[in-house]
Design a protein around this motif. Structure first.
Motif, PDB file in Angstrom:
ATOM      1  N   ILE A  85       0.856  -1.188   0.000  1.00 29.80           N
ATOM      2  CA  ILE A  85       0.000   0.000   0.000  1.00 29.80           C
ATOM      3  C   ILE A  85       0.898   1.247   0.000  1.00 29.80           C
ATOM      4  O   ILE A  85       0.447   2.375   0.103  1.00 29.80           O
ATOM      5  N   ASN A 142       4.182  -5.826  10.098  1.00 31.75           N
ATOM      6  CA  ASN A 142       3.191  -5.866   9.021  1.00 31.75           C
ATOM      7  C   ASN A 142       3.508  -4.793   7.978  1.00 31.75           C
ATOM      8  O   ASN A 142       3.643  -3.621   8.294  1.00 31.75           O
ATOM      9  N   VAL A 144       1.759  -3.466   5.710  1.00 35.77           N
ATOM     10  CA  VAL A 144       0.737  -2.438   5.477  1.00 35.77           C
ATOM     11  C   VAL A 144       1.034  -1.206   6.334  1.00 35.77           C
ATOM     12  O   VAL A 144       1.029  -0.068   5.859  1.00 35.77           O
ATOM     13  N   ILE A 145       1.330  -1.467   7.605  1.00 36.18           N
ATOM     14  CA  ILE A 145       1.585  -0.357   8.524  1.00 36.18           C
ATOM     15  C   ILE A 145       2.856   0.390   8.139  1.00 36.18           C
ATOM     16  O   ILE A 145       2.872   1.619   8.027  1.00 36.18           O
ATOM     17  N   SER A 146       3.947  -0.363   7.888  1.00 36.99           N
ATOM     18  CA  SER A 146       5.206   0.318   7.582  1.00 36.99           C
ATOM     19  C   SER A 146       5.099   1.072   6.256  1.00 36.99           C
ATOM     20  O   SER A 146       5.681   2.149   6.097  1.00 36.99           O
ATOM     21  N   ILE A 148       2.380   2.528   5.094  1.00 38.89           N
ATOM     22  CA  ILE A 148       1.623   3.763   5.344  1.00 38.89           C
ATOM     23  C   ILE A 148       2.553   4.823   5.950  1.00 38.89           C
ATOM     24  O   ILE A 148       2.541   5.988   5.555  1.00 38.89           O
TER      25      ILE A 148
ATOM     26  N   ILE B 241      -0.725   2.368  17.123  1.00 43.61           N
ATOM     27  CA  ILE B 241       0.379   1.412  17.187  1.00 43.61           C
ATOM     28  C   ILE B 241       1.435   1.893  18.171  1.00 43.61           C
ATOM     29  O   ILE B 241       1.941   1.137  18.993  1.00 43.61           O
ATOM     30  N   LEU B 292       7.864   3.929  13.062  1.00 39.60           N
ATOM     31  CA  LEU B 292       8.612   2.880  12.366  1.00 39.60           C
ATOM     32  C   LEU B 292       9.695   2.291  13.264  1.00 39.60           C
ATOM     33  O   LEU B 292       9.862   1.072  13.333  1.00 39.60           O
ATOM     34  N   LEU B 295       8.212   0.172  15.918  1.00 35.64           N
ATOM     35  CA  LEU B 295       7.767  -1.095  15.337  1.00 35.64           C
ATOM     36  C   LEU B 295       8.943  -2.033  15.118  1.00 35.64           C
ATOM     37  O   LEU B 295       8.843  -3.232  15.367  1.00 35.64           O
TER      38      LEU B 295
END
Lengths: 378, 317
Positions: A85, A142, A144-146, A148, B241, B292, B295
């Motif tokens: 995405i 995931n 998708v998150i990174s 975005i 998140i 990021l 994460l």
């Protein structure tokens, strides 16, 4: 007929067609509600506007070029089971790299200048794909998150870099790439022309189609492509079979990013007079790769046609503006297509049930599962 | 000191909508459904709310209009999220794809409708909702100017939603069941909890809060709504998140992200920051980069609900 229905490709194709029909239907309903008097005329323009004259045919190909690339990008990542995405971010950093080279590196001779700009765009896009790829492979994040996050980092970075390097304050956007960096028209401006105004279509569409063909060969005819697909189907099994699944994930995202970045180059090197605007919005071309890939069933050749189709609607939507209807109706149609494309799994199950049901009556009391294996000989 | 008050007041304008929307995302994800449609839902909510204000402003006085508009936004958000819920829960669709569809649909739809109704896509409204000073509380030294002057009632509603969210998720039977559906829906189903109902509840709450958040975002910073919430839905996802799917940590993340946004917007008026010479885009980038990095370090033992994004299929129990 049963055999035809049971083929995986057929089911995907039918569900894509169903999604398109639903999208157009919702579009028609919205038009009817918003403006009953103009609705049918407007809808007719959406369906035929892309063919109204040769210039518009050219414009269809011109607008198709970047979204074919972002569509290929989404489709490529999808082969490895990844949802890219991040096309918008990859597209924008690619566009910046291409425009920067196009504006600043004027010491390069004409054709080489353009090639270097495209390579720069590919590298920039690839880096934007590399980060989510690495994070997916090594940190279990995931994608998708990174992606975005990378989209918005890319957006802000491009705004910053444009302001600080190639900003044209008179137009409030970046300078346009030099003539020597432009993609060749290949004589298209002589073919796709209405009156005296030629369409903006250029060598980009040819390169995009070539990219689709190359991708088809890589995915379907090489060991590398096989490994990528194996990772997409079952990561554990792929690892067990000795495939380096981390490498496959990273490479898949890098290539996907490179394709989207190249799309940015194709759009801004078209010589149609476009600089990168300072904006707070992500590039629509990035997100439009998603419907392209979905409609193309993640098949590279399918994505080329799907890109042309979405672009065809867009040109039709622009024609419709003459009736005072907002061209946003095309985005509404596109979004409904995406929504129903997401039902593909359900649709396939329904088809499978349908053909299984038929067989049950044909083959007496035999269990359905065995029948399915026989492949519709009944 | 005046600068500090100013920054904190401004920060509330950015942090509160982030908080509300991220809490919305929390309910959805805790029930097991990824909702990247937050952005689109905010757009629809903001549009319906501002359009209501636009129409009713002449008829009703200030604060009641705002409160009614918030209800309108909530209902609008819930309707949008119903579309997402149907795809994600009943049709077992890919939740990212259906969310993306809504994100593309929302701005196109509101532009189309706005133009069809009023000719232009901007929805104008008069901002008469600012409270100069809350009675009594506003005159407390230090705290008064920080939190109770130049404020909007939306700020206090946001804080209330935070407390209620925490209570609902951790202190009620409903919350426990909702979380169970996000962690292990098969187990939840086996003890008689309807996973579908719980997930519908989660997505609907997220729609309500995202719709509300859209309006809350627009009111303090503008006098018209131009079919965009500037990526705040995605930023709220980052807040969710960064807050590790926990209400109080989300509040902390919302304050941090809001501060960065505030600095990027007002730093030219703050001498110390002008001296640093960091461009505003850098401040805007920091929340995403920070998310990021976080994460990357927490990915291996993520706090994310275990079953999020996976459609629940009764047959696979």
């Amino acid at each position: 007929m049963d055999k035809f229905l049971k083929k995986e490709g057929t089911a995907s194709f039918l569900s894509a067609v169903a999604a398109v029909i639903m999208g157009l239907l919702v579009g028609l309903i919205v038009l009817l509600v918003a403006s009953p008097s103009n609705a049918l005329a407007g809808f007719g323009m959406i369906l035929t506007g892309g063919f109204s004259d040769m210039k518009n045919v050219g414009q269809v190909l011109y607008y198709a070029t970047p979204i074919i690339m972002t569509g290929l990008s989404v489709a490529f990542a999808n082969k490895t089971g990844l949802f890219n995405i991040g096309g918008a971010g990859q597209y924008m950093v690619g566009a910046f790299a291409a425009v920067y080279v196009g504006v600043e590196w004027t010491f390069l001779p004409p054709v080489l200048h353009c090639i270097v700009a495209m390579i720069a765009a590919m590298i920039a896009g690839a880096i934007w794909g590399l980060v989510p790829g690495l994070m997916k492979a090594y940190c279990n994040v995931n994608e998708v998150i990174s992606c975005i996050m990378m989209n918005y980092i890319g957006l802000n970075l491009v705004n910053l870099l444009v302001r600080q390097t190639i900003f044209d304050s008179a137009r409030n956007q970046s300078y346009w790439p030099a003539d020597s960096a432009e993609l060749s028209k290949l004589g298209f401006d002589k073919i796709f022309v209405a009156g005296a105004t030629p369409s903006s279509v250029n060598a980009g569409i040819v390169l995009a189609v070539i990219a689709g063909i190359v991708m088809y060969i890589v995915i379907d005819r090489t060991k590398f492509g096989y490994e990528l697909k194996a990772c997409g189907l079952n990561r554990e099994a792929a690892r067990y079979a000795g495939i380096n699944e981390k490498r496959s994930i990273v490479l898949s995202m890098v290539i996907a990013g490179g394709l989207a970045g190249l799309g940015g180059a194709f759009y801004y090197l078209s010589g149609a007079g476009a600089g990168i605007a300072i904006t707070e919005e992500l590039a629509a071309e990035g997100f439009n790769g998603i419907p392209v890939a979905l409609l193309g069933m993640s098949n590279p050749i399918g994505s080329v046609f799907a890109g042309i189709f979405i672009s065809y609607l867009k040109v039709g939507g622009q024609a419709m503006q003459s009736l005072g209807l907002a061209p946003e109706i095309i985005d509404i149609i596109t979004s409904v297509i995406i929504y129903f494309a997401a039902f593909a799994l359900f649709f396939k199950l329904m088809l499978a049930k349908l053909s299984a049901g038929k067989q049950k009556t044909n083959a007496n009391a035999e269990p359905v599962s065995q029948n399915a294996k026989k492949g519709g000989t009944a | 000191m005046d600068i500090l008050y100013f920054v904190i007041q401004q920060m509330m304008y950015f942090s509160i909508p982030l908080l509300i929307v991220a809490l919305g995302g929390l309910f959805s994800e805790r029930s097991g459904v990824i909702n990247i449609a937050l952005e689109g839902t905010m757009v629809i909510g903001a549009f319906c709310g501002t359009f209501f204000i636009n129409q009713m402003q002449g008829v009703l006085p200030g604060q009641p209009v705002l409160i009614l508009a918030m209800l309108v936004s909530i209902v609008a958000g819930m309707i949008v999220s119903l579309v997402h819920a149907y795809a994600a829960i009943n049709m077992k669709a890919d939740q990212t794809i259906s969310g993306t569809a809504i994100n593309i649909f929302a701005p196109a739809f509101v532009i189309f409708v706005a133009r069809a109704i009023q000719g232009v896509q901007q929805v104008q409204f008069i901002n008469q909702f600012r409270v100069d000073s809350v009675p009594v509380l506003g005159s407390i030294p230090v705290i008064g100017p920080m939190f109770f002057q130049n404020a909007y009632i939306t700020t206090y509603i946001g804080v209330t939603i935070l407390v209620i969210s925490w209570l609902v998720l951790y202190k009620t039977r409903f919350g426990l069941r909702l979380r169970a559906c996000g962690e292990h829906p098969q187990a939840a189903d086996s003890v008689g909890i309807s996973v579908y109902k719980m997930r519908y509840a989660g997505v609907l709450i997220s729609g309500a809060l995202a719709g509300l958040g859209g309006l809350v975002f627009i009111i303090p910073i503008s006098t018209n709504f131009n079919a965009t919430v500037s990526g705040y839905g995605f930023l709220a996802l980052a807040v969710l998140i960064f807050g590790q799917w926990k209400p109080w940590k989300i509040a902390g993340a919302a304050v941090f992200f809001g501060l960065m946004k505030t600095i990027s917007a007002v730093y030219s008026g703050i001498p110390i920051l002008v001296g640093l010479g960091i461009p505003s885009n850098i401040y805007k980038m920091i929340p995403y980069v920070a998310t990021l990095i976080l994460l990357a370090f927490t990915g291996k033992n993520s706090q994310a609900p275990k079953a999020e994004g996976i459609p629940y299929d009764k047959g696979s129990r």
